[in-house]
Scaffold this active site. Structure first.
Site, mmCIF file in Angstrom:
data_model
loop_
_atom_site.group_PDB
_atom_site.id
_atom_site.type_symbol
_atom_site.label_atom_id
_atom_site.label_comp_id
_atom_site.label_asym_id
_atom_site.label_seq_id
_atom_site.Cartn_x
_atom_site.Cartn_y
_atom_site.Cartn_z
ATOM 1 N N ASP A 34 21.317 32.712 40.636
ATOM 2 C CA ASP A 34 21.377 31.296 40.246
ATOM 3 C C ASP A 34 21.593 31.111 38.750
ATOM 4 O O ASP A 34 22.403 30.278 38.324
ATOM 5 C CB ASP A 34 20.081 30.576 40.659
ATOM 6 C CG ASP A 34 19.919 30.489 42.162
ATOM 7 O OD1 ASP A 34 20.556 31.296 42.867
ATOM 8 O OD2 ASP A 34 19.168 29.616 42.631
ATOM 9 N N GLY A 89 18.302 24.662 47.970
ATOM 10 C CA GLY A 89 19.014 25.933 47.904
ATOM 11 C C GLY A 89 20.283 25.849 47.074
ATOM 12 O O GLY A 89 21.165 26.685 47.194
HETATM 13 O O1 PMV Z 1 17.592 28.686 48.235
HETATM 14 P P1 PMV Z 1 17.641 29.343 46.921
HETATM 15 O O2 PMV Z 1 18.598 28.726 45.976
HETATM 16 O O3 PMV Z 1 16.300 29.514 46.337
HETATM 17 O O4 PMV Z 1 18.270 30.803 47.186
HETATM 18 C C1 PMV Z 1 17.515 31.911 47.474
HETATM 19 C C2 PMV Z 1 18.382 33.096 47.703
HETATM 20 C C3 PMV Z 1 17.632 34.319 48.221
HETATM 21 O O5 PMV Z 1 18.611 35.333 48.414
HETATM 22 C C4 PMV Z 1 16.959 34.030 49.538
HETATM 23 C C5 PMV Z 1 16.576 34.799 47.243
HETATM 24 C C6 PMV Z 1 17.123 35.358 45.951
HETATM 25 O O6 PMV Z 1 16.327 35.419 44.988
HETATM 26 O O7 PMV Z 1 18.294 35.782 45.899
#
Ligand code: PMV
Length: 355
Positions: free
Chosen positions: A167, A120
């Site tokens: 991200d 994450g």
């Molecule tokens: O865990 P990660 O880095 O894949 O974060 C996902 C974040 C979510 O809000 C759950 C999904 C998104 O696309 O924003």
């Protein structure tokens, strides 16, 4: 081309609003001082040679040469979690070939990362942004940061099926961003010292089952889908939770502007409660958060997609520590976490040449 280019980008931590951002609510994310770098140089043999080292969990080296008659441009063998990183590299190369007509006359790609996978912390987006930025610079493709971010976001969506812009924005711009209804806004907020703990292990039964292993690689997708099902079952309850999350993010940004860390920590704890309510907090992450709160942290929460017990509870927590920090870090380590001291607001994409 004898030149060498290196692009480095930061990892990300979502401080507030993950999952709820998928439904248009506000989220706040920051870059942290754990970076991934992609170096591009020439090699004599045609095609791409990719070497990945240092990523916490594996090191790998492989040729992405085309084989005559192959429909897929870059066939690769299944190397478990390694294919996840490779999929983003391969897709980035294919995207750049198709979109900008870059060549493949003998390219060496060397990836070094301090960002754990599937935790994450944005390792996928970091891989896309750094690979794309380095190759664009190497092949002299013009464009600004926004174009790199858009390219990387397209690649991430292609590999994962869906991806929010959080991200790739953080990897590209660094600092802090807020996202609301898919719109990214860069924010100037003060640096924080945080602790990130990554925990969980992928059960052997999953590693040995190809179908389950590929599900694991798409962990975020699976968790987001489960949340959607729950939202459809409990629509009105979810509406309240979504609005509460939005308000938490608004108040958190205000608390940061006023350097009110006690309030900021309290908001993290509430945000964690909402994530638990929507079912994305596996036992091991729950224990880490509770333990941090008991040991004096101002705030602690799951960050990113969270996890699922049936997928080994793999995921991360972010902690705003009070005092004493060492006792808390040791306790997290004893609980089996990979513990990292991180600073928020790290710089975005950096490109170096001629080193
Ligand atoms: O865990 P990660 O880095 O894949 O974060 C996902 C974040 C979510 O809000 C759950 C999904 C998104 O696309 O924003």
């Amino acid at each position: 081309m004898a030149k060498k280019i290196r692009a480095s980008v930061p990892a990300k931590v979502i401080l507030f609003g993950e999952h709820f951002v998928v439904y248009g609510k506000r989220a706040l994310a920051t870059a942290i001082n754990r970076r991934l770098a992609v170096a591009v140089s020439s090699r004599e043999k045609a095609g791409y040679h990719v070497k990945i080292e240092n990523i916490p969990t594996f090191g790998i080296e492989l040729d992405l040469d085309r084989k005559k008659g192959d429909k897929k441009a870059y066939p690769y063998t299944d190397f478990g979690t390694a294919t996840k990183a490779i999929a983003y590299v391969r897709e980035s190369i294919e995207y750049l070939e198709q979109t900008y007509g870059i060549g493949s006359e003998g390219v060496e790609l060397e990836i070094k990362s301090a960002i754990p996978l599937s935790a994450g912390l944005g390792s996928s987006a970091a891989t896309c942004v750094a690979t794309i930025a380095a190759l664009k610079e190497y092949f002299g493709v013009s464009g600004d940061l926004d174009a790199i971010r858009d390219d990387a976001h397209s690649v991430e969506k292609k590999v994962q099926g869906a991806a929010s812009p959080v991200d790739t924005a953080i990897s590209t711009y660094g600092g802090y961003v807020s996202v609301e209804n898919g719109k990214v806004t860069r924010l100037h907020l003060a640096e924080l010292d945080l602790i990130v703990g990554c925990v969980g292990s992928i059960p052997l039964s999953i590693c040995q089952d190809t179908k389950k292993a590929s599900e694991m690689r798409l962990k975020t997708k699976k968790i987001v889908a489960e949340v959607k099902t729950r939202k459809e079952t409990f629509t009105r309850i979810f509406d309240s939770i979504l609005n509460a999350s939005d308000e938490i993010t608004v108040q958190a940004i205000r608390a940061m502007e006023h350097t009110d860390f006690v309030k900021l920590g309290a908001l993290m704890n509430i945000n964690h409660g909402l994530l638990d309510a929507i079912g994305v907090v596996p036992r091991r992450l729950s224990e880490l958060v509770k333990m941090s709160q008991e040991l004096g942290a101002l705030g602690a929460k799951v960050t990113g997609a969270g996890g699922l017990d049936e997928l080994g509870g793999v995921g991360s927590v972010v902690v705003l520590p009070g005092e004493p920090v060492e006792r808390l870090k040791t306790a997290m380590e004893i609980a089996g976490a990979l513990v990292m001291d991180v600073k928020t607001g790290d710089a975005g994409l950096r490109i170096e040449t001629g080193f």
